[in-house]
Write a protein that holds these residues in place. Sequence first.
Motif, mmCIF file in Angstrom:
data_model
loop_
_atom_site.group_PDB
_atom_site.id
_atom_site.type_symbol
_atom_site.label_atom_id
_atom_site.label_comp_id
_atom_site.label_asym_id
_atom_site.label_seq_id
_atom_site.Cartn_x
_atom_site.Cartn_y
_atom_site.Cartn_z
ATOM 1 N N PRO A 94 -0.339 14.432 -3.544
ATOM 2 C CA PRO A 94 -0.162 13.299 -4.110
ATOM 3 C C PRO A 94 -0.744 12.018 -3.551
ATOM 4 C CG PRO A 94 1.873 14.857 -3.286
ATOM 5 C CD PRO A 94 0.494 15.494 -2.998
ATOM 6 N N ASP A 95 -1.421 12.130 -2.509
ATOM 7 C CA ASP A 95 -2.113 10.982 -2.051
ATOM 8 C C ASP A 95 -3.340 10.721 -3.000
ATOM 9 O OD1 ASP A 95 -3.276 13.483 -1.245
ATOM 10 O OD2 ASP A 95 -4.059 12.560 0.669
ATOM 11 N N LEU A 155 7.330 8.125 1.300
ATOM 12 C CA LEU A 155 8.336 9.283 0.796
ATOM 13 C C LEU A 155 7.581 10.687 0.687
ATOM 14 C CD1 LEU A 155 10.744 10.275 -0.609
ATOM 15 C CD2 LEU A 155 9.663 9.616 -3.046
ATOM 16 N N ASN A 156 6.199 10.703 0.396
ATOM 17 C CA ASN A 156 5.479 11.945 0.311
ATOM 18 C C ASN A 156 5.375 12.345 1.798
ATOM 19 O OD1 ASN A 156 3.562 13.826 -0.362
ATOM 20 N ND2 ASN A 156 1.815 12.854 0.326
ATOM 21 N N ARG A 169 3.826 1.621 -4.168
ATOM 22 C CA ARG A 169 2.863 2.603 -3.650
ATOM 23 C C ARG A 169 3.042 2.886 -2.410
ATOM 24 N NH1 ARG A 169 -1.731 3.651 -6.985
ATOM 25 N NH2 ARG A 169 -1.327 1.559 -8.054
ATOM 26 N N ALA A 170 2.970 2.082 -1.341
ATOM 27 C CA ALA A 170 3.271 2.182 -0.157
ATOM 28 C C ALA A 170 4.632 2.936 0.109
ATOM 29 C CB ALA A 170 3.427 0.896 0.743
ATOM 30 N N THR A 171 5.637 2.687 -0.666
ATOM 31 C CA THR A 171 6.826 3.415 -0.460
ATOM 32 C C THR A 171 6.785 4.829 -0.938
ATOM 33 O OG1 THR A 171 8.369 1.498 -0.901
ATOM 34 C CG2 THR A 171 9.392 3.543 -1.297
ATOM 35 N N LEU A 195 2.669 0.025 -11.509
ATOM 36 C CA LEU A 195 3.245 0.215 -9.809
ATOM 37 C C LEU A 195 2.809 -1.050 -8.989
ATOM 38 C CD1 LEU A 195 1.757 3.889 -8.958
ATOM 39 C CD2 LEU A 195 3.962 2.894 -8.497
ATOM 40 N N SER A 196 3.538 -1.580 -8.232
ATOM 41 C CA SER A 196 3.012 -2.302 -7.408
ATOM 42 C C SER A 196 2.558 -1.899 -5.950
ATOM 43 C CB SER A 196 4.537 -3.486 -6.899
ATOM 44 O OG SER A 196 5.561 -2.580 -6.297
#
Length: 950
Positions: A481-482, A511-512, A505-507, A500-501
Amino acid sequence: MTSSHVVAIFQQPTDVVIAALNSDMSHGLTTVEAHRRHRQYGANELDAEPPIPAWRTFLAQFQNVLVIVLLIAAAISLVVWLYEREQALPYEAIVIVAIVLLNGILGFIQEARAARAVAALRALAAAEASVIRNGETVRIAATELVPGDILLIEEGATIPADGRVIQSIALHTLEASLTGESLPVSKDTDPLTTAASLGDRSNMLFSGTTASYGRGRMVVTATGMQTEMGKIAGLLRQTTSERTPLQRELDRTGKWLGIVVIGMAVIMIGTILLLEEVRDVKTIVAVLILGVALAVAAVPEGLPTIVTAVLALGVQRMARRKAIIRKLPAVETLGSASIIASDKTGTLTRNEMTVRTIVTASGRVEIVGIGYGPSGELRQTDDASSTEAMRSEVTATLSAANRANNAVVLERDGRWTILGDPTEGALIVAAQKAGLTEETLTARFPRVGEVPFSSERKLMSTVHTDSTHPERLLVFTKGAPDVLLNQCTAEWVEHAPRRLSEERRATLRTLNEQLAGEGLRIIGIASRVLPRDALDQAHALNDELEHDLVLLGFVGMIDPPRDEAKAAITRAKMAGIRSIMITGDHPKTAMAIAMELGIAGTTAAVTGAEVESLSEEALRTLVQECSVYARVNPEHKLRLVKALQQNGAVVAMTGDGVNDAPALKAADIGVAMGITGTDVSKEAADMILADDNFATIVAAVEEGRAIFVNIQKFLFFLLSSNIGEVLTMFGGVVLASVLGLSAGNDAIIVPLLATQILWINLVTDGTPALALGLEPANAAVMHQPPRPHGSSVIPRGMWIRILVVGVIMAVGTLLVLDAALPGGLIHGSQTMEYGRTMAFTTLMLFQMYNVFNARSYTQSAFSHPFQNPWLWGAVTMSLVLHMMVITVPVLQRAFSTVSLTARDWLTCLLVASIVLWVRELDKVGQRHRLRGTQGEHRGTTTNTETDHSG
């Protein structure tokens, strides 16, 4: 193949070699042709040592010194009878010889049974090989390999035959066992141009060597004794008979008991000769026979045979529970195991990756159902914003995951399996649970290209046409994912991409991390639309496709714990056994599974790097608290085993790889995986799990404890019964005047005759003792702490009870004899022959009661009395044979017995039952003591089968 063929093979190209062997690299041999060659060349095995002839095994039963002396005495008795002819037949000599023969037959049968059991275990643990037959890869017994077979070689496998390398993917082998070369040898397919020694034949593989790295294929050129190893088969045929610590202790006990009994027999013989003033040869021979018979009856020379038979039969029971014991000492050690250090994957878990959750822009969906079967359903969580949007996003995610995939899900014999990567297989199964069938997706999205996964990119992509939109191509990408997030510019929301903002992206990164914290393995899924002619452009089919992707969702999966593993860990904890997880997996995944199974303690998982940084003393402190170790390599496993052992633990350690062999050897019980384990790990192990299941280890511990307890049971029975016989004879001679044994016309006055003692030894010792060894496992054995390793099999408390029971038998038997004869403590009026028959019967019945006493140390003899039908069969047979001896005329003459009335039988039964009631009272006290002791530690558990220290 002959050795002359082998010399030429390494100098020829692979296609020439395969053609010369009439084989085919892709299809291998046909089954019919393989069977024909098997008949021609024989089994792929080294010639075994010739089996010991049955007649030699039978004669070995009579090599005991006491038995030989007894036979000599019987021969002298026969000579005396021939000289005097006072009786129609030499009954004494006939009976002695018959009993010795029967003892020999029983010992022979027991040894044959044990040998068959061991042979059956060898067959269960036989090596297997992967070969191509009829164009398909199949697993066969290594003994069935024939020249021409195409053999698949994997890392860690032991090479089962000689062969020519026809494919090598970084293949290396260890050939020290054959050539002495200590370093791995690289293997290739190139023919050699000149003659070469074994160590220089880089395109040949040899039987008995090991693939240490890589994989490949070979065509078998020689099997069995025609292999290079077969030429030095004499080295491999050297086997040693491994005596267990238990057998060594029993040998010591037998010798000690033998010295004591022989000393008592000598005293008894001397007393008789002096007190009775014996002078004639016939009487001297009778006295000598009596002394030797007493020694033969009292010394448990059959113990090693019975122990071997019980161990072998118990090991067969373990094999039926999927635990294959390779070395008998492991059976004893299992009963002492205090720690089970287990790998996670496949042992504590199912080794079947299962998707548990899918997260998309609209929320989270949980997937129900485990394993590779398509049964299950999707359940939307409460935080999902829209059911319709959720369904659309999940469908898009699982469709892409199914297509960017090379695995195949198959159903064979009702069991679902994966061909290919388990992670990819789990994605296919998840799609099926969502109603997305393989046929539908294949028809809509035919594949036209692939960018394979690489460890550098951590991504895999496939390119597809879309039958509903012919003007475009679709790229489906999955990976870490990263990494995937860095290649995404948009996220799929409901039915369209949304840019994607940075905040989103940070959210997603947070979440990952949250999902990973739940122990899930996270796979990111993304897609991209391309024009139809995109693949016509130069260099298009490469990682340049993995840009400007649209994130579809995250898929969280886990290898779920086995249902039976959690129950087994709980049972192990009740038994005082601590479970430890040692895995190469991520610490968070390891902790999640450990928490679910009940392994994790108060400390977090410790990594292999942390283990490596600790001093020996610090590590010893750590292993007392920590139960979960992650990112561990085999070297760390070895350190952990040694640290646990230094703290006094008896460690059972699992392993499956080549590098696990040192840890398996160092552990008190090395446990290899039967399915995923390499041949090297299996060879180093004491036990093999046929099903790679943690619960099987606990089941084997239970069987090991039960076997040891059963051995203690028949030891108690045999030794107490034999001591009862010895004390009866010794007490009868020493106290003859007190008991009225001086009355009568016999030349020598003894409680029982030699033939009667030998008969009791025959009918009441061996068969009931073996039946006690077959007692079913009692649940109580898993309610007790492990037996201290190296503790005595016959502790002090058990010896005290053995002596008490022996004294009760002797006193009761002598009093019955006294009551039948004139004079003595109890006045009677019967003949010596009648008195001996009563004593003979009472002593036999004492032992029948005693065998039920021995079923449990604390439980009443009346608890589950019919649990062991073998015991009832043995007791019934003993009673029937005894009744024949005292009722059949010819046997009456042979054993000097008379018929008894019902009242006589009742008297004998009542007197003999004293031993039962005394032990019942003792057991009540033991149960009371154990309630108090265990109440302090674990509550209300009341039964034990292992504490004989009393």
